[in-house]
Design a protein around this motif. Sequence first.
Motif, PDB file in Angstrom:
ATOM      1  N   TYR A  43       0.824  -1.241  -0.042  1.00  0.00           N
ATOM      2  CA  TYR A  43       0.298  -0.062   0.091  1.00  0.00           C
ATOM      3  C   TYR A  43       0.817   1.114  -0.003  1.00  0.00           C
ATOM      4  CZ  TYR A  43      -4.168   2.922   1.042  1.00  0.00           C
ATOM      5  OH  TYR A  43      -4.926   3.760   1.103  1.00  0.00           O
ATOM      6  N   VAL A  44       0.646   2.132  -1.236  1.00  0.00           N
ATOM      7  CA  VAL A  44       1.483   3.044  -1.261  1.00  0.00           C
ATOM      8  C   VAL A  44       1.739   4.120  -0.194  1.00  0.00           C
ATOM      9  CG1 VAL A  44       2.123   5.393  -2.697  1.00  0.00           C
ATOM     10  CG2 VAL A  44       1.654   2.763  -3.893  1.00  0.00           C
ATOM     11  N   GLU A  51       4.444   0.866 -10.485  1.00  0.00           N
ATOM     12  CA  GLU A  51       5.057   1.899  -9.569  1.00  0.00           C
ATOM     13  C   GLU A  51       6.669   2.274  -9.550  1.00  0.00           C
ATOM     14  OE1 GLU A  51       3.729   4.334  -7.552  1.00  0.00           O
ATOM     15  OE2 GLU A  51       1.749   3.609  -7.728  1.00  0.00           O
ATOM     16  N   VAL A  81      -8.845   2.302  -4.422  1.00  0.00           N
ATOM     17  CA  VAL A  81     -10.170   3.036  -4.876  1.00  0.00           C
ATOM     18  C   VAL A  81     -11.014   2.239  -5.641  1.00  0.00           C
ATOM     19  CG1 VAL A  81      -9.161   4.001  -6.949  1.00  0.00           C
ATOM     20  CG2 VAL A  81     -10.512   5.474  -5.559  1.00  0.00           C
ATOM     21  N   PHE A  82     -10.735   1.364  -6.302  1.00  0.00           N
ATOM     22  CA  PHE A  82     -11.394   0.700  -7.226  1.00  0.00           C
ATOM     23  C   PHE A  82     -12.688   0.011  -6.305  1.00  0.00           C
ATOM     24  CE2 PHE A  82     -11.498  -0.717 -11.722  1.00  0.00           C
ATOM     25  CZ  PHE A  82     -12.767  -1.463 -11.476  1.00  0.00           C
ATOM     26  N   LYS A 114     -13.046   0.478  -3.145  1.00  0.00           N
ATOM     27  CA  LYS A 114     -14.031   1.426  -2.282  1.00  0.00           C
ATOM     28  C   LYS A 114     -15.140   2.154  -3.026  1.00  0.00           C
ATOM     29  CE  LYS A 114     -12.719   5.991  -0.298  1.00  0.00           C
ATOM     30  NZ  LYS A 114     -11.903   7.037   0.318  1.00  0.00           N
ATOM     31  N   LEU A 131     -13.941  10.904  -1.589  1.00  0.00           N
ATOM     32  CA  LEU A 131     -12.877  10.445  -2.494  1.00  0.00           C
ATOM     33  C   LEU A 131     -11.853  11.547  -2.864  1.00  0.00           C
ATOM     34  CD1 LEU A 131     -14.831   8.595  -5.309  1.00  0.00           C
ATOM     35  CD2 LEU A 131     -13.662   7.522  -3.531  1.00  0.00           C
ATOM     36  N   GLY A 132     -10.799  11.254  -3.059  1.00  0.00           N
ATOM     37  CA  GLY A 132      -9.620  12.228  -3.233  1.00  0.00           C
ATOM     38  C   GLY A 132      -9.682  12.903  -4.847  1.00  0.00           C
ATOM     39  N   ASN A 133      -8.361  12.577  -5.569  1.00  0.00           N
ATOM     40  CA  ASN A 133      -8.291  13.059  -7.109  1.00  0.00           C
ATOM     41  C   ASN A 133      -9.192  12.203  -7.688  1.00  0.00           C
ATOM     42  OD1 ASN A 133      -7.640  14.222  -9.174  1.00  0.00           O
ATOM     43  ND2 ASN A 133      -5.507  13.673  -8.676  1.00  0.00           N
ATOM     44  N   ALA A 141      -7.222  11.357 -11.183  1.00  0.00           N
ATOM     45  CA  ALA A 141      -6.238  10.476 -11.528  1.00  0.00           C
ATOM     46  C   ALA A 141      -6.838   9.362 -12.409  1.00  0.00           C
ATOM     47  CB  ALA A 141      -6.000   9.835 -10.016  1.00  0.00           C
ATOM     48  N   ARG A 169      -5.740   5.427 -13.905  1.00  0.00           N
ATOM     49  CA  ARG A 169      -5.010   4.300 -13.808  1.00  0.00           C
ATOM     50  C   ARG A 169      -5.434   3.095 -14.895  1.00  0.00           C
ATOM     51  NH1 ARG A 169      -2.602   6.268 -10.416  1.00  0.00           N
ATOM     52  NH2 ARG A 169      -1.918   5.593  -8.237  1.00  0.00           N
ATOM     53  N   VAL A 205     -10.529   8.163 -12.273  1.00  0.00           N
ATOM     54  CA  VAL A 205     -11.225   7.817 -10.906  1.00  0.00           C
ATOM     55  C   VAL A 205     -12.611   8.244 -11.260  1.00  0.00           C
ATOM     56  CG1 VAL A 205     -11.685   8.062  -8.722  1.00  0.00           C
ATOM     57  CG2 VAL A 205      -9.372   7.698  -9.413  1.00  0.00           C
ATOM     58  N   PHE A 262      -7.769  12.350   0.934  1.00  0.00           N
ATOM     59  CA  PHE A 262      -7.412  11.223   0.243  1.00  0.00           C
ATOM     60  C   PHE A 262      -6.618  11.629  -0.974  1.00  0.00           C
ATOM     61  CE2 PHE A 262     -11.618  10.030   2.277  1.00  0.00           C
ATOM     62  CZ  PHE A 262     -11.057   9.045   2.880  1.00  0.00           C
ATOM     63  N   ARG A 309      -3.271  12.358  -3.238  1.00  0.00           N
ATOM     64  CA  ARG A 309      -1.692  11.743  -2.976  1.00  0.00           C
ATOM     65  C   ARG A 309      -0.921  13.038  -3.130  1.00  0.00           C
ATOM     66  NH1 ARG A 309      -2.153   6.266  -4.461  1.00  0.00           N
ATOM     67  NH2 ARG A 309      -3.446   5.528  -3.186  1.00  0.00           N
ATOM     68  N   GLU A 319       1.283  12.112  -7.162  1.00  0.00           N
ATOM     69  CA  GLU A 319       0.395  11.196  -8.166  1.00  0.00           C
ATOM     70  C   GLU A 319       1.289  11.068  -9.358  1.00  0.00           C
ATOM     71  OE1 GLU A 319      -2.315   9.138  -7.989  1.00  0.00           O
ATOM     72  OE2 GLU A 319      -3.415  10.860  -7.245  1.00  0.00           O
TER      73      GLU A 319
HETATM   74  P1  GDP Z   1      -2.487   2.487  -6.524  1.00  0.00           P
HETATM   75  O1  GDP Z   1      -2.083   4.036  -6.042  1.00  0.00           O
HETATM   76  O2  GDP Z   1      -2.627   2.379  -7.575  1.00  0.00           O
HETATM   77  O3  GDP Z   1      -1.902   1.469  -5.608  1.00  0.00           O
HETATM   78  O4  GDP Z   1      -4.034   2.321  -5.983  1.00  0.00           O
HETATM   79  P2  GDP Z   1      -5.195   3.132  -5.292  1.00  0.00           P
HETATM   80  O5  GDP Z   1      -6.541   2.363  -5.610  1.00  0.00           O
HETATM   81  O6  GDP Z   1      -4.975   3.332  -3.728  1.00  0.00           O
HETATM   82  O7  GDP Z   1      -5.127   4.609  -5.849  1.00  0.00           O
HETATM   83  C1  GDP Z   1      -5.615   4.632  -7.320  1.00  0.00           C
HETATM   84  C2  GDP Z   1      -5.803   6.140  -7.561  1.00  0.00           C
HETATM   85  O8  GDP Z   1      -7.006   6.546  -7.149  1.00  0.00           O
HETATM   86  C3  GDP Z   1      -4.706   7.070  -6.969  1.00  0.00           C
HETATM   87  O9  GDP Z   1      -4.099   7.915  -8.105  1.00  0.00           O
HETATM   88  C4  GDP Z   1      -5.349   7.895  -5.729  1.00  0.00           C
HETATM   89  O10 GDP Z   1      -5.039   9.353  -5.940  1.00  0.00           O
HETATM   90  C5  GDP Z   1      -7.062   7.867  -6.529  1.00  0.00           C
HETATM   91  N1  GDP Z   1      -7.818   8.054  -5.562  1.00  0.00           N
HETATM   92  C6  GDP Z   1      -8.949   8.844  -5.612  1.00  0.00           C
HETATM   93  N2  GDP Z   1      -9.496   8.815  -4.290  1.00  0.00           N
HETATM   94  C7  GDP Z   1      -9.154   7.888  -3.747  1.00  0.00           C
HETATM   95  C8  GDP Z   1      -9.482   7.294  -2.609  1.00  0.00           C
HETATM   96  O11 GDP Z   1     -10.411   7.801  -1.786  1.00  0.00           O
HETATM   97  N3  GDP Z   1      -8.715   6.256  -1.936  1.00  0.00           N
HETATM   98  C9  GDP Z   1      -7.790   5.946  -2.642  1.00  0.00           C
HETATM   99  N4  GDP Z   1      -7.301   4.714  -2.229  1.00  0.00           N
HETATM  100  N5  GDP Z   1      -7.297   6.462  -4.018  1.00  0.00           N
HETATM  101  C10 GDP Z   1      -7.795   7.560  -4.254  1.00  0.00           C
END
Ligand code: GDP
Length: 349
Positions: free
Chosen positions: A105-106, A147, A209-210, A212, A230-232, A235, A237, A271, A296, A298, A301
């Motif tokens: 977990y980053v 990463e 995030v997926f 969540k 949620l955060g960004n 973002a 992926r 996202v 939330f 990062r 990013e």
């Molecule tokens: P990982 O960073 O690829 O290991 O996986 P995550 O699922 O934790 O995050 C994926 C992306 O979602 C990142 O760029 C986060 O900044 C973005 N993100 C946006 N909102 C959220 C949130 O509420 N929780 C997490 N974990 N990531 C979020």
Amino acid sequence: MIKVQDLQKFRSQLLHPRDKTVARKALITGLTGQDGSYLAEILVAKGYKVFGLVRRSSSDKSDRISHLSNDVQILSGDLLDQCSLMDAIVEAQPDEIYNLASQSYVPTSWTQPALTAEYTALGVSRLLESIRRCKPDARFYQASSSEVFGQPDESPQTERTAFRPRNPYGVAKAYAHWMTVNYRQRYNLYACCGITYTHESPRRGTEFVFRKITRGAAAIKLGLAKELKLGNLDARRDWCYAKDAVYGMWLMLQQEQPDDYIIASGRTYSVRELVECAFSCVSLKWQDYVSVDPAFYRPDEPVQLVGCINKIQTQLDWKPQYSFEQLVELMVEYDLKELRKECGNGVLI
Ligand code: GDP
């Protein structure tokens, strides 16, 4: 007179370990995680004898593998402890070893950078050294991660793109990657790195995030939650299904020559697109429920992490079987079902 059973036993001893008629043996680290549990399922179905290296823990983490309890032999061991790795390899005598364990977990890699390095970087040194000493003919899969690219010079990334990790997890994975390549070159081990991009499934933790979002949308649909923070949302992926990814890992160890491959979908989604898709699966308008919480966000990013899958596609004939939309739907359906079950059992969400 020689008995038929003896003849069969004799013949099986003569067969090359990769002969499909002999039960092959595999050792998986990180068995109780998402990837470990899917990989174990694939290997058991293929007739492997599967061993799982599991850390001693006061809390039970076996829910992802409870259905495999009769098919997998658990060995106690830890990537922090060289002796336990050597013991496990000597006991299992594996033909294939898959290292799927890490502190993955980053955000935690920033709060516990040294522990992340111990597991994710040095743990691989210990494992490679154990293989070299105890079972040098075993084939080794190292779970590398996108990463390692961090802020890459190019997009999409290929197996030749320079590593520019931007967090302690990526740095640790880069070390592990290069150690694996070095052991292949220096000691001629059959050792491969699969550079996986984000891969998801119903077995993914809700801190990612997926999951969540799919669980959040399902909970709101069932009236169990009112909002999702949620955060960004911008973002992006490259997401694929974990089952597809672990099949690629297995394929990598079935080749004539060891090599490194990117395992990805080859496409990115934001996202925001993920949220839209998940909420449309439950027929809700996401804007009514989703809010942005800077907590939330990062600090660092990565930009446009997207994998080029030409190499694995052309050389191993691998490609994802599930699209982004199918994956979202599959996970929302799963979360709806699970939450209904948990509510029925009186579990609070
Ligand atoms: P990982 O960073 O690829 O290991 O996986 P995550 O699922 O934790 O995050 C994926 C992306 O979602 C990142 O760029 C986060 O900044 C973005 N993100 C946006 N909102 C959220 C949130 O509420 N929780 C997490 N974990 N990531 C979020």
